[in-house]
Motif scaffolding. Structure first.
Motif, PDB file in Angstrom:
ATOM      1  N   THR A   1       0.834  -1.199   0.000  1.00 52.89           N
ATOM      2  CA  THR A   1       0.000   0.000   0.000  1.00 52.89           C
ATOM      3  C   THR A   1       0.873   1.255   0.000  1.00 52.89           C
ATOM      4  O   THR A   1       2.058   1.209   0.361  1.00 52.89           O
ATOM      5  CB  THR A   1      -0.911   0.047   1.245  1.00 52.89           C
ATOM      6  N   ARG A   2       0.267   2.365  -0.380  1.00 52.65           N
ATOM      7  CA  ARG A   2       0.975   3.647  -0.346  1.00 52.65           C
ATOM      8  C   ARG A   2       1.415   3.956   1.077  1.00 52.65           C
ATOM      9  O   ARG A   2       2.493   4.471   1.306  1.00 52.65           O
ATOM     10  CB  ARG A   2       0.086   4.773  -0.891  1.00 52.65           C
ATOM     11  N   GLN A   3       0.567   3.623   2.055  1.00 55.46           N
ATOM     12  CA  GLN A   3       0.904   3.896   3.451  1.00 55.46           C
ATOM     13  C   GLN A   3       2.161   3.146   3.884  1.00 55.46           C
ATOM     14  O   GLN A   3       2.940   3.648   4.692  1.00 55.46           O
ATOM     15  CB  GLN A   3      -0.277   3.555   4.371  1.00 55.46           C
ATOM     16  N   THR A   4       2.377   1.957   3.350  1.00 61.01           N
ATOM     17  CA  THR A   4       3.597   1.214   3.662  1.00 61.01           C
ATOM     18  C   THR A   4       4.818   1.976   3.152  1.00 61.01           C
ATOM     19  O   THR A   4       5.817   2.099   3.862  1.00 61.01           O
ATOM     20  CB  THR A   4       3.552  -0.204   3.054  1.00 61.01           C
ATOM     21  N   ILE A   5       4.726   2.521   1.954  1.00 66.47           N
ATOM     22  CA  ILE A   5       5.834   3.306   1.393  1.00 66.47           C
ATOM     23  C   ILE A   5       6.074   4.548   2.246  1.00 66.47           C
ATOM     24  O   ILE A   5       7.219   4.885   2.563  1.00 66.47           O
ATOM     25  CB  ILE A   5       5.561   3.689  -0.085  1.00 66.47           C
ATOM     26  N   VAL A   6       5.005   5.224   2.663  1.00 70.14           N
ATOM     27  CA  VAL A   6       5.120   6.403   3.532  1.00 70.14           C
ATOM     28  C   VAL A   6       5.869   6.030   4.809  1.00 70.14           C
ATOM     29  O   VAL A   6       6.800   6.720   5.229  1.00 70.14           O
ATOM     30  CB  VAL A   6       3.728   6.982   3.878  1.00 70.14           C
ATOM     31  N   SER A   7       5.474   4.929   5.435  1.00 73.04           N
ATOM     32  CA  SER A   7       6.092   4.498   6.693  1.00 73.04           C
ATOM     33  C   SER A   7       7.564   4.131   6.511  1.00 73.04           C
ATOM     34  O   SER A   7       8.394   4.434   7.370  1.00 73.04           O
ATOM     35  CB  SER A   7       5.332   3.308   7.276  1.00 73.04           C
ATOM     36  N   ILE A   8       7.888   3.498   5.400  1.00 74.84           N
ATOM     37  CA  ILE A   8       9.294   3.160   5.131  1.00 74.84           C
ATOM     38  C   ILE A   8      10.102   4.437   4.959  1.00 74.84           C
ATOM     39  O   ILE A   8      11.182   4.584   5.544  1.00 74.84           O
ATOM     40  CB  ILE A   8       9.413   2.257   3.880  1.00 74.84           C
ATOM     41  N   GLU A   9       9.597   5.365   4.149  1.00 72.10           N
ATOM     42  CA  GLU A   9      10.318   6.623   3.910  1.00 72.10           C
ATOM     43  C   GLU A   9      10.562   7.391   5.205  1.00 72.10           C
ATOM     44  O   GLU A   9      11.600   8.008   5.367  1.00 72.10           O
ATOM     45  CB  GLU A   9       9.553   7.504   2.925  1.00 72.10           C
ATOM     46  N   LYS A  10       9.600   7.356   6.124  1.00 66.54           N
ATOM     47  CA  LYS A  10       9.738   8.076   7.391  1.00 66.54           C
ATOM     48  C   LYS A  10      10.581   7.318   8.413  1.00 66.54           C
ATOM     49  O   LYS A  10      10.832   7.832   9.495  1.00 66.54           O
ATOM     50  CB  LYS A  10       8.355   8.359   7.986  1.00 66.54           C
ATOM     51  N   GLY A  11      10.983   6.091   8.079  1.00 61.87           N
ATOM     52  CA  GLY A  11      11.768   5.290   9.009  1.00 61.87           C
ATOM     53  C   GLY A  11      10.956   4.723  10.154  1.00 61.87           C
ATOM     54  O   GLY A  11      11.506   4.312  11.172  1.00 61.87           O
ATOM     55  N   LYS A  12       9.641   4.669   9.980  1.00 62.55           N
ATOM     56  CA  LYS A  12       8.771   4.136  11.033  1.00 62.55           C
ATOM     57  C   LYS A  12       8.506   2.645  10.842  1.00 62.55           C
ATOM     58  O   LYS A  12       7.949   1.992  11.717  1.00 62.55           O
ATOM     59  CB  LYS A  12       7.448   4.893  11.059  1.00 62.55           C
ATOM     60  N   TYR A  13       8.875   2.124   9.691  1.00 62.65           N
ATOM     61  CA  TYR A  13       8.648   0.714   9.379  1.00 62.65           C
ATOM     62  C   TYR A  13       9.846   0.191   8.608  1.00 62.65           C
ATOM     63  O   TYR A  13      10.288   0.811   7.636  1.00 62.65           O
ATOM     64  CB  TYR A  13       7.370   0.566   8.540  1.00 62.65           C
TER      65      TYR A  13
END
Length: 72
Positions: free
Chosen positions: A32-44
């Motif tokens: 999902t897009r949210q997964t990419i967001v979380s990876i970019e932010k270093g939260k996942y």
């Protein structure tokens, strides 16, 4: 013992690949897009499989997508 921190260049690589959107990258690697967001932010931190799918999507070695951050 210090916790290992993993950084990433996902956002930079997206822009270096024709200003790819988060949605386009998500579709390309099957998340999902949210997964990419979380990876970019270093939260996942992604699974090893997803990390390799990201590297393949950008056609770069895994070390250009993810790296160990200096803990000093």
């Amino acid at each position: 013992m210090n916790r290992i921190r993993i950084g990433n260049n996902v956002r930079k690589l997206r822009f270096n690949h024709g200003e790819m959107t988060q949605e386009q990258l998500a579709e390309k690697v099957g998340v999902t897009r949210q997964t990419i967001v979380s990876i970019e932010k270093g939260k996942y931190y992604p699974s090893l499989e997803l990390a390799f799918r990201l590297a393949l999507a950008f056609e770069v070695p895994l070390e250009e997508v993810f790296f160990l951050e200096d803990s000093s």
